[in-house]
Enzyme design. Structure first.
Site, PDB file in Angstrom:
ATOM      1  CB  CYS A   8      -0.884  -0.023   1.248  1.00 36.87           C
ATOM      2  SG  CYS A   8      -1.964   1.397   1.410  1.00 36.87           S
ATOM      3  CG  HIS A  65      -5.531  -2.665  -1.437  1.00 35.06           C
ATOM      4  ND1 HIS A  65      -4.611  -3.291  -0.632  1.00 35.06           N
ATOM      5  CD2 HIS A  65      -5.202  -1.341  -1.429  1.00 35.06           C
ATOM      6  CE1 HIS A  65      -3.771  -2.373  -0.148  1.00 35.06           C
ATOM      7  NE2 HIS A  65      -4.107  -1.189  -0.640  1.00 35.06           N
ATOM      8  CD  GLU A  66      -6.577   1.360  -4.073  1.00 33.34           C
ATOM      9  OE1 GLU A  66      -6.783   2.375  -3.389  1.00 33.34           O
ATOM     10  OE2 GLU A  66      -5.453   0.831  -4.157  1.00 33.34           O
ATOM     11  CG  HIS A 106      -7.384   2.715   1.063  1.00 34.92           C
ATOM     12  ND1 HIS A 106      -6.607   3.008   2.164  1.00 34.92           N
ATOM     13  CD2 HIS A 106      -6.557   2.065   0.206  1.00 34.92           C
ATOM     14  CE1 HIS A 106      -5.377   2.559   1.978  1.00 34.92           C
ATOM     15  NE2 HIS A 106      -5.324   1.973   0.799  1.00 34.92           N
TER      16      HIS A 106
END
Length: 196
Positions: free
Chosen positions: A105, A147-148, A151
């Site tokens: 990341c 993954h994004e 966030h």
């Protein structure tokens, strides 16, 4: 404009992003700046919280993965053109048996760990013109999205590690928050001591 990437430890990375609409100020410029920032840092994704904005916006360009000879031709073809803006994204469904893949990341430089995620997801999102899309993603494209997406939910990939792994990484993560890390892109550190 290349923006500084927010380092591990900043509270903005723990906030659940708020939805935005087409009246969001200077959205076009923001997206352009995010792309420039992501490419400058050699990333394949960047979420708004990573540049200090707790909104539901992230970008992905997974084309660098299309060069990976270990992937299937189908996967590589998908990744080659997987370059998009995701606004107000939601994961509608996650399916399949979890699989591990080594993730990193931009907010946590020099830390890479195996993370387990489900291989197939159904998503809903709006593009930069606020057209709504429903799509099924699989394999690495699904993983980059997950993954994004994490966030904008205030989740980091390190949260998905075992208690032991987290304990072993604790000092390194603290050092990142204090700016004791070498990143070859601009960063903003939450616990950097001024004047040192």
């Amino acid at each position: 404009m290349i923006l500084p990437i927010i380092a591990y430890g900043d509270p903005v990375l723990r906030k659940v992003g708020t939805e935005i609409d087409k009246d969001y100020p200077k959205l076009e410029t923001l997206i352009a700046n995010m792309k420039e920032t992501m490419y400058n840092a050699s990333g394949v994704g960047l979420a708004a919280p990573q540049i200090g904005l707790a909104i539901r916006l992230f970008i992905i360009d997974a084309s660098p993965f299309a060069e990976d000879e270990d992937l299937s031709d189908e996967d590589r073809a998908t990744l080659k053109t997987f370059n998009r803006v995701f606004i107000n994204a939601q994961i509608v469904k996650e399916e399949g048996e979890e699989w591990s893949f080594n993730e990193g990341c931009l907010s946590i430089p020099d830390v890479r760990e195996d993370v387990s995620r489900q291989p197939k997801i159904t998503i809903e999102y709006q593009d930069e013109d606020f057209n709504t899309h429903t799509e099924v993603l699989e394999g690495l494209a699904a993983r980059v999205f997950q993954h994004e997406y994490d966030h904008i939910e205030g989740i980091l990939f390190t949260d998905k590690l075992s208690t032991l792994r987290k304990r072993l990484l604790k000092k390194r993560l603290e050092n990142i928050s204090k700016g004791k890390v070498n990143a070859d892109y601009r960063m903003r550190f939450p616990n950097l001591k001024k004047g040192k």
